[in-house]
Design an enzyme around this catalytic site. Sequence first.
Site, short mmCIF file in Angstrom:
data_model
loop_
_atom_site.label_atom_id
_atom_site.label_comp_id
_atom_site.label_asym_id
_atom_site.label_seq_id
_atom_site.Cartn_x
_atom_site.Cartn_y
_atom_site.Cartn_z
N ALA A 165 0.84 -1.21 0.00
CA ALA A 165 0.00 0.00 0.00
C ALA A 165 0.87 1.26 0.00
O ALA A 165 1.92 1.30 0.65
CB ALA A 165 -0.92 0.01 1.23
N GLU A 221 -3.12 -12.63 -3.12
CA GLU A 221 -4.53 -12.47 -3.52
C GLU A 221 -4.81 -10.99 -3.69
O GLU A 221 -4.30 -10.17 -2.92
CB GLU A 221 -5.48 -13.00 -2.44
CG GLU A 221 -5.61 -14.51 -2.39
CD GLU A 221 -4.70 -15.11 -1.34
OE1 GLU A 221 -4.18 -14.34 -0.51
OE2 GLU A 221 -4.49 -16.34 -1.36
N ASN A 225 -9.63 -4.68 -8.35
CA ASN A 225 -8.48 -3.80 -8.07
C ASN A 225 -7.47 -3.80 -9.22
O ASN A 225 -6.39 -4.37 -9.13
CB ASN A 225 -7.82 -4.23 -6.76
CG ASN A 225 -6.82 -3.21 -6.25
OD1 ASN A 225 -6.47 -2.26 -6.95
ND2 ASN A 225 -6.35 -3.40 -5.03
N TYR A 241 1.29 -5.71 -10.22
CA TYR A 241 1.85 -7.06 -10.10
C TYR A 241 2.19 -7.65 -11.47
O TYR A 241 3.22 -8.31 -11.62
CB TYR A 241 0.86 -7.97 -9.36
CG TYR A 241 0.51 -7.50 -7.96
CD1 TYR A 241 1.50 -7.05 -7.09
CD2 TYR A 241 -0.81 -7.50 -7.50
CE1 TYR A 241 1.18 -6.61 -5.81
CE2 TYR A 241 -1.14 -7.07 -6.23
CZ TYR A 241 -0.14 -6.62 -5.39
OH TYR A 241 -0.45 -6.18 -4.13
C1 LIG Z 1 -1.57 -0.50 -5.86
C2 LIG Z 1 -0.76 0.64 -5.27
C3 LIG Z 1 0.16 0.08 -4.19
C4 LIG Z 1 0.11 1.27 -6.39
O1 LIG Z 1 0.96 2.23 -5.79
P1 LIG Z 1 1.54 3.48 -6.62
O2 LIG Z 1 2.66 4.05 -5.83
O3 LIG Z 1 0.44 4.40 -7.00
O4 LIG Z 1 2.10 2.74 -7.92
P2 LIG Z 1 3.21 3.29 -8.93
O5 LIG Z 1 3.08 4.76 -9.14
O6 LIG Z 1 4.54 2.77 -8.51
O7 LIG Z 1 2.78 2.54 -10.26
C5 LIG Z 1 3.32 1.26 -10.54
C6 LIG Z 1 2.44 0.53 -11.52
O8 LIG Z 1 1.19 0.21 -10.88
C7 LIG Z 1 0.14 0.27 -11.85
N1 LIG Z 1 -0.81 1.30 -11.42
C8 LIG Z 1 -0.69 2.10 -10.33
N2 LIG Z 1 -1.79 2.90 -10.22
C9 LIG Z 1 -2.60 2.57 -11.24
C10 LIG Z 1 -3.89 3.01 -11.66
N3 LIG Z 1 -4.56 3.97 -10.99
N4 LIG Z 1 -4.44 2.44 -12.75
C11 LIG Z 1 -3.79 1.47 -13.42
N5 LIG Z 1 -2.56 1.01 -13.08
C12 LIG Z 1 -1.98 1.55 -12.01
C13 LIG Z 1 0.79 0.59 -13.18
O9 LIG Z 1 1.15 -0.63 -13.80
C14 LIG Z 1 2.03 1.33 -12.74
O10 LIG Z 1 3.07 1.26 -13.65
P3 LIG Z 1 3.17 2.36 -14.86
O11 LIG Z 1 3.18 3.69 -14.18
O12 LIG Z 1 4.46 2.00 -15.52
O13 LIG Z 1 1.97 2.16 -15.70
C15 LIG Z 1 -1.68 1.77 -4.70
O14 LIG Z 1 -2.63 2.10 -5.69
C16 LIG Z 1 -2.39 1.40 -3.42
O15 LIG Z 1 -1.86 1.55 -2.32
N6 LIG Z 1 -3.66 0.94 -3.52
C17 LIG Z 1 -4.48 0.64 -2.34
C18 LIG Z 1 -3.99 -0.56 -1.61
C19 LIG Z 1 -4.09 -1.80 -2.48
O16 LIG Z 1 -5.07 -2.02 -3.15
N7 LIG Z 1 -3.03 -2.64 -2.41
C20 LIG Z 1 -2.99 -3.90 -3.10
C21 LIG Z 1 -3.61 -4.94 -2.23
S1 LIG Z 1 -3.48 -6.56 -2.95
#
Ligand SMILES: CC(C)(COP(=O)(O)OP(=O)(O)OC[C@H]1O[C@@H](n2cnc3c(N)ncnc32)[C@H](O)[C@@H]1OP(=O)(O)O)[C@@H](O)C(=O)NCCC(=O)NCCS
Length: 147
Positions: A75, A108, A113, A120
């Site tokens: 997260a 999982e 999401n 991933y």
């Molecule tokens: C998933 C999460 C950790 C991504 O964190 P982040 O710091 O925003 O991600 P990044 O900026 O490093 O992006 C990395 C990759 O994630 C994907 N990604 C991140 N946000 C995205 C969005 N809003 N839509 C689509 N892809 C997305 C893309 O593949 C991206 O790579 P790219 O920029 O080359 O396309 C964040 O959205 C989060 O904390 N979500 C809530 C918690 C959660 O759902 N965790 C997973 C539980 S299984």
Amino acid sequence: MIQMINTRLMTIDDIEQVLDVENNSFALPWSENAFRKEMKENDLALYVVIEENGRVVGYAGLWVIGHEGHITNVAVHPQFRKKGYGDLLIDRLLCEGEKKGINAYTLEVRVSNRPAQKLYEKYGFKSVGIRPKYYEDNKEDAMIMWK
Ligand SMILES: CC(C)(COP(=O)(O)OP(=O)(O)OC[C@H]1O[C@@H](n2cnc3c(N)ncnc32)[C@H](O)[C@@H]1OP(=O)(O)O)[C@@H](O)C(=O)NCCC(=O)NCCS
């Protein structure tokens, strides 16, 4: 302003800031006690954090089960998303996992999401199946992914 970004292993002192990330990220957040147990009692637990200018803005963790890494959570605080921090967290987690001899990872993720699934997938995770009604709050299915 120059941003100082750092990834490192999580310690018990990080829990307060990690909880801020957690509570702002999940419908069913882990409690403070759950994190304390992970840090103090769970020998299988491996957690990393990312800091921006000294503030913890994200975390990721897994359980080391033999040569498998079972990812528990990833997260980033909502105000710090889309800056590449999720990437940096996964990079660091996989790097620490490799040091422990992990050669396969699983997790999982909610079927709805897409941001997390895309993150991933970028690291080679593939969907291998579904756990029906896995999430308590809305009975959503989980996608099972392996790398
Ligand atoms: C998933 C999460 C950790 C991504 O964190 P982040 O710091 O925003 O991600 P990044 O900026 O490093 O992006 C990395 C990759 O994630 C994907 N990604 C991140 N946000 C995205 C969005 N809003 N839509 C689509 N892809 C997305 C893309 O593949 C991206 O790579 P790219 O920029 O080359 O396309 C964040 O959205 C989060 O904390 N979500 C809530 C918690 C959660 O759902 N965790 C997973 C539980 S299984």
